[in-house]
Design an enzyme around this catalytic site. Sequence first.
Site, PDB file in Angstrom:
ATOM      1  N   ILE A 100       0.819  -1.205   0.000  1.00 26.05           N
ATOM      2  CA  ILE A 100       0.000   0.000   0.000  1.00 26.05           C
ATOM      3  C   ILE A 100       0.856   1.259   0.000  1.00 26.05           C
ATOM      4  CG2 ILE A 100      -0.185   0.122   2.519  1.00 26.05           C
ATOM      5  CD1 ILE A 100      -3.109   0.997   2.135  1.00 26.05           C
ATOM      6  N   GLY A 156      -0.101  -5.493   0.823  1.00 30.55           N
ATOM      7  CA  GLY A 156      -1.163  -5.678  -0.160  1.00 30.55           C
ATOM      8  C   GLY A 156      -0.787  -6.608  -1.287  1.00 30.55           C
ATOM      9  N   ASP A 159      -1.991  -9.947  -0.309  1.00 32.83           N
ATOM     10  CA  ASP A 159      -3.439  -9.989  -0.537  1.00 32.83           C
ATOM     11  C   ASP A 159      -3.736 -10.274  -2.005  1.00 32.83           C
ATOM     12  OD1 ASP A 159      -4.651  -9.084   2.117  1.00 32.83           O
ATOM     13  OD2 ASP A 159      -3.288  -7.431   1.729  1.00 32.83           O
ATOM     14  N   GLU A 179       1.195  -5.828   7.776  1.00 33.69           N
ATOM     15  CA  GLU A 179       0.205  -4.953   8.402  1.00 33.69           C
ATOM     16  C   GLU A 179       0.392  -4.754   9.902  1.00 33.69           C
ATOM     17  OE1 GLU A 179      -1.549  -5.964   4.452  1.00 33.69           O
ATOM     18  OE2 GLU A 179      -0.349  -6.993   5.969  1.00 33.69           O
ATOM     19  N   ASP A 187      -6.632  -6.616   5.988  1.00 35.34           N
ATOM     20  CA  ASP A 187      -8.095  -6.612   5.877  1.00 35.34           C
ATOM     21  C   ASP A 187      -8.639  -6.755   4.462  1.00 35.34           C
ATOM     22  OD1 ASP A 187      -7.328  -4.134   4.948  1.00 35.34           O
ATOM     23  OD2 ASP A 187      -8.455  -2.969   6.416  1.00 35.34           O
TER      24      ASP A 187
END
Length: 310
Positions: A100, A156, A159, A179, A187
């Site tokens: 991110i 991310g 993810d 994170e 999340d």
Amino acid sequence: MLSVIIRSALQKYRGLLLPGQAAVRAMSSSSSPGSPYTTLAISHPAESVTHVELNRPEKRNAMNKAFWSEMVTCFNEIAEDPDCRVVVVSGAGKIFTAGIDLMDMASDVLQPEGDDVSRISWNLRKIIAKYQETFSVIERCPKPVVVAVHGACVGGGVDLITACDIRLCTQDAWFQIKEVDIGLAADVGTLQRLPKIIGSRSLVNELALTARRMYADEAKSSGLVSRVFADKETMMAGALEMAGEIAGRSPVAVQGTKINLIYSRDHSVAEGLDYMASWNMSMLQTQDVMKSAQAAMEKKSTKTIEFSKL
């Protein structure tokens, strides 16, 4: 045998290049003035194969606000594109992604709108759900997605790759669920998908709670990736070879397989079998079955069959 296949793919891959360009460079398709994307480069390196490249190399492919919406638009279009049968995802530059882009995203996450706690929370939930969609759209896309990771895959990035169907990496790749180091729980998919990918719940917990790095060999042995390549050039050739193999099969069979694999992952065996029976009661009526059977009887490769677009 595998090395022979990869060398062959690499030669085919180099054949696509413009004179004087390096293989990995030619794979990239820089965003042109008419491109709808500022964070992605889209190219078509082989028939029925779409290459989606994270394209902010100067920012280590960090995921800014534009990225989160552009990925949704991109994969929704790919899902409906009859000319695409397989997707390859990779990152431009020195690493896959740094995760991110905190500087760009801070206003959304740290300063959500609202007059009180309830309204702030409501708006923040909508923002999180929007970000979750960025990677869920990859999983929902009926076309198989092969992701090729080199260098760092942070936050991310984990993810993203857990929403893909096949994961490849280079020997210098490493993965980090970052994170907890920035004060939050992942999340947008890692905590939900990674336990279904890696067999050891203890290992998943360790990675998520300590934010330690997982390197290529451990990623391979744990099942996060299925193949490790010496470098990015060889990996991209291998990814293209694999994508070509998939694209040469019946799109009815390939897309039906992906959809049923994901459904069965999230349901009981009995439910998966029932869904499969309902699925194939119509899909078995495709002409692709007869074409494949005919090729098998004639001892021909499926690569010789021209399957209609789906």
